[in-house]
Write a protein that holds these residues in place. Structure first.
Motif, short mmCIF file in Angstrom:
data_model
loop_
_atom_site.label_atom_id
_atom_site.label_comp_id
_atom_site.label_asym_id
_atom_site.label_seq_id
_atom_site.Cartn_x
_atom_site.Cartn_y
_atom_site.Cartn_z
N HIS A 95 1.50 -1.03 0.15
CA HIS A 95 0.06 0.35 0.14
C HIS A 95 0.27 0.95 -0.28
O HIS A 95 1.86 1.62 0.51
N ASP A 96 0.53 2.56 -0.20
CA ASP A 96 1.13 3.49 -0.33
C ASP A 96 1.36 3.66 1.40
O ASP A 96 0.21 3.22 1.56
N TYR A 97 2.36 4.47 1.51
CA TYR A 97 2.33 4.71 3.68
C TYR A 97 2.81 6.33 3.96
O TYR A 97 3.56 6.47 2.97
N VAL A 98 2.79 6.37 5.09
CA VAL A 98 3.21 7.16 5.61
C VAL A 98 3.75 7.18 6.81
O VAL A 98 3.17 6.39 7.59
N VAL A 99 5.31 7.51 7.45
CA VAL A 99 6.04 7.14 8.60
C VAL A 99 5.74 8.34 9.13
O VAL A 99 6.34 9.51 8.65
N VAL A 100 5.57 9.15 10.53
CA VAL A 100 5.63 9.42 11.18
C VAL A 100 6.83 8.94 11.77
O VAL A 100 6.87 8.27 12.98
N PRO A 101 8.20 10.02 11.82
CA PRO A 101 9.05 9.70 12.94
C PRO A 101 8.77 10.25 14.62
O PRO A 101 8.11 11.34 14.67
N GLU B 169 3.39 3.18 -2.52
CA GLU B 169 3.14 1.14 -2.84
C GLU B 169 4.65 0.59 -3.42
O GLU B 169 4.69 0.99 -4.88
N GLY B 170 4.70 -0.98 -3.20
CA GLY B 170 5.91 -1.61 -4.11
C GLY B 170 7.29 -0.88 -3.90
O GLY B 170 8.59 -1.86 -4.10
N VAL B 171 7.47 -0.06 -2.56
CA VAL B 171 9.00 -0.41 -2.03
C VAL B 171 9.12 -1.42 -0.75
O VAL B 171 8.47 -2.23 -0.54
N GLU B 172 10.27 -1.43 -1.66
CA GLU B 172 10.99 -3.01 -1.14
C GLU B 172 12.41 -2.95 0.18
O GLU B 172 13.11 -2.41 -0.77
N HIS B 173 12.50 -3.08 0.87
CA HIS B 173 13.34 -2.99 2.01
C HIS B 173 13.44 -3.43 3.35
O HIS B 173 12.55 -4.19 3.53
N ASP B 174 14.55 -3.30 3.78
CA ASP B 174 14.91 -3.51 4.89
C ASP B 174 15.26 -1.78 5.81
O ASP B 174 16.24 -1.65 5.23
N VAL B 175 14.48 -2.15 6.88
CA VAL B 175 15.04 -0.37 7.75
C VAL B 175 15.26 -1.47 9.27
O VAL B 175 15.05 -2.16 9.95
N ILE B 176 16.80 -1.00 9.07
CA ILE B 176 17.34 -1.45 10.71
C ILE B 176 17.98 0.20 11.32
O ILE B 176 18.10 1.33 11.07
N ASN B 177 17.88 -0.06 12.55
CA ASN B 177 18.52 1.07 13.15
C ASN B 177 19.46 1.35 13.61
O ASN B 177 20.38 0.34 13.86
N ALA B 178 19.51 2.53 13.22
CA ALA B 178 21.82 2.91 13.34
C ALA B 178 21.47 3.82 14.31
O ALA B 178 22.78 4.16 13.85
N ASN B 179 21.33 3.70 15.01
CA ASN B 179 21.57 4.83 16.50
C ASN B 179 22.57 3.65 17.58
O ASN B 179 21.73 2.32 17.92
N ASP B 180 22.43 4.69 18.79
CA ASP B 180 22.72 3.90 20.24
C ASP B 180 21.98 3.68 21.21
O ASP B 180 21.87 2.39 21.46
N GLY B 181 20.46 4.00 20.34
CA GLY B 181 19.56 3.86 21.56
C GLY B 181 18.45 3.04 20.27
O GLY B 181 18.11 2.89 19.56
N GLU B 182 17.69 3.11 21.64
CA GLU B 182 15.76 2.63 20.86
C GLU B 182 15.63 3.73 19.62
O GLU B 182 15.77 5.17 20.16
N TYR B 183 14.63 3.40 18.81
CA TYR B 183 14.37 4.16 17.69
C TYR B 183 12.64 3.43 17.55
O TYR B 183 12.39 2.73 18.07
N ALA B 184 11.92 4.75 17.75
CA ALA B 184 10.07 4.07 17.27
C ALA B 184 9.77 4.98 15.65
O ALA B 184 9.82 6.58 15.93
N PHE B 185 8.75 4.44 15.44
CA PHE B 185 8.13 5.49 14.26
C PHE B 185 6.78 4.37 14.13
O PHE B 185 6.81 3.92 14.28
N ILE B 186 5.31 5.85 13.06
CA ILE B 186 4.44 4.90 13.27
C ILE B 186 4.63 5.50 12.03
O ILE B 186 5.10 5.79 11.26
N GLU B 187 4.23 3.91 10.93
CA GLU B 187 3.66 4.04 10.05
C GLU B 187 1.80 3.62 9.46
O GLU B 187 1.10 2.82 10.36
N ILE B 188 0.91 4.50 8.78
CA ILE B 188 -0.15 4.22 8.36
C ILE B 188 0.53 4.15 6.27
O ILE B 188 0.31 4.97 5.90
N GLU B 189 -1.00 2.85 6.63
CA GLU B 189 -1.10 2.67 5.70
C GLU B 189 -1.95 3.05 4.58
O GLU B 189 -3.12 2.89 5.80
N ILE B 190 -2.36 3.65 3.68
CA ILE B 190 -3.35 3.73 2.75
C ILE B 190 -3.67 2.75 2.08
O ILE B 190 -3.05 2.20 1.17
N LYS B 191 -5.21 2.23 2.36
CA LYS B 191 -5.91 0.66 1.67
C LYS B 191 -6.48 1.24 0.61
O LYS B 191 -6.87 2.30 0.46
#
Length: 93
Positions: free
Chosen positions: A36-42, A71-93
């Protein structure tokens, strides 16, 4: 997805899927393709490493600054920080 990041699905209905991702240092989403198309909010400032078929790159994330992807993005997302990281992903159907 079969990564080590913790995915917390907050909403799923006929229009959207809203998922919070929490990453320990080095944790990842696992290789996936967005259906799906999507929005990420860090939820915090930080950096993620993106592995794609074309290689790897890094993205600087700013708390509260959303971005959109088609839609169609293919990847692996990895935390590149020394501590915890978080985001919200909103997929649009």
């Amino acid at each position: 997805m079969s990564g080590t990041a913790k995915a917390i699905k907050h909403i799923e209905n006929d229009r959207v899927i809203v998922t919070e991702y929490r990453f320990a240092p080095g944790a990842n989403t696992g290789w996936h393709r967005h259906g799906h198309d999507y929005v990420v909010v860090p939820l915090m400032d930080g950096k993620v490493k993106l592995l794609t078929k074309q290689g790897e790159n890094f993205a600087e994330m700013k708390k509260g600054v959303p971005y959109f992807r088609n839609e169609g993005v293919e990847h692996d997302v990895i935390n590149a920080n020394d501590g915890e990281y978080a985001f919200i992903e909103i997929e649009i159907k």
